[in-house]
Scaffold this active site. Structure first.
Site, PDB file in Angstrom:
ATOM      1  N   SER A  40      -3.684  -6.774   5.090  1.00  0.00           N
ATOM      2  CA  SER A  40      -3.140  -5.708   4.253  1.00  0.00           C
ATOM      3  C   SER A  40      -3.061  -6.193   2.815  1.00  0.00           C
ATOM      4  CB  SER A  40      -1.754  -5.285   4.751  1.00  0.00           C
ATOM      5  OG  SER A  40      -0.840  -6.341   4.582  1.00  0.00           O
ATOM      6  N   ASP A  41      -2.827  -5.252   1.923  1.00  0.00           N
ATOM      7  CA  ASP A  41      -2.679  -5.618   0.514  1.00  0.00           C
ATOM      8  C   ASP A  41      -1.403  -5.004  -0.022  1.00  0.00           C
ATOM      9  OD1 ASP A  41      -3.113  -2.992  -0.832  1.00  0.00           O
ATOM     10  OD2 ASP A  41      -5.059  -3.145   0.138  1.00  0.00           O
ATOM     11  N   LYS A  42      -1.006  -5.442  -1.191  1.00  0.00           N
ATOM     12  CA  LYS A  42       0.228  -4.942  -1.788  1.00  0.00           C
ATOM     13  C   LYS A  42      -0.052  -4.186  -3.073  1.00  0.00           C
ATOM     14  CE  LYS A  42       3.107  -8.374   0.300  1.00  0.00           C
ATOM     15  NZ  LYS A  42       4.483  -8.702   0.371  1.00  0.00           N
ATOM     16  N   THR A  43      -1.220  -3.539  -3.150  1.00  0.00           N
ATOM     17  CA  THR A  43      -1.592  -2.825  -4.366  1.00  0.00           C
ATOM     18  C   THR A  43      -1.229  -1.350  -4.313  1.00  0.00           C
ATOM     19  OG1 THR A  43      -3.783  -2.322  -3.503  1.00  0.00           O
ATOM     20  CG2 THR A  43      -3.547  -4.367  -4.754  1.00  0.00           C
TER      21      THR A  43
END
Length: 146
Positions: A40-43
């Site tokens: 996952s990403d945190k963008t």
């Protein structure tokens, strides 16, 4: 049996909610059970459903703005595709896009993994612009570098 599965997944959704996970579909819990690795990403791409364009990698002296413009020419806002919208939003001057006329548009092809457009420039010359999985964008025939 379906009732037992629904109740089990509802209990799982409640437990996930206590850990601040958002569950939108109960079937997602069942699918997640088979996942070995979760990336996952945190963008905000996943949580806000908002995709942003990063800085392109440029070679042979091609300007980043030119790469983004070429990719935008192979995108269509009318389709409301998140990738297309992010690429089009990456063009700094919207007036640049108006200088070109799309003669033919080939939507994303999952076999070749690309979107392609035949474009006519202000000078009347035609070229193809494409957005590919392997390359951000390219123009054929390529423009001469000065």
């Amino acid at each position: 049996m379906p009732t037992v599965l629904s109740v089990t997944m509802a209990v799982g959704a409640r437990l996930l909610a206590k850990k601040q996970a958002i569950v939108t579909k109960l079937s997602a819990i069942e699918e997640l059970a088979g996942v070995d690795v979760l990336c996952s990403d945190k963008t905000g791409t996943l949580t806000q459903n908002k995709l942003t364009l990063g800085d392109p990698f440029c070679v042979n002296g091609v300007a980043a703005d030119q790469i983004i413009l070429d990719a935008a020419l192979a995108s269509r806002a009318e389709d409301k595709d998140t990738i297309d919208l992010a690429v089009i939003a990456g063009v700094k001057d919207d007036k640049e896009l108006k200088k070109y006329q799309i003669v033919h548009f080939q939507p994303f092809d999952p076999v070749h993994k690309r979107t392609e457009a035949t474009v006519k420039g202000a000078d009347g010359k035609q070229f193809r612009s494409r957005r590919e999985r392997r390359r951000s964008s390219c123009r054929w025939p390529p423009t001469s570098q000065t």
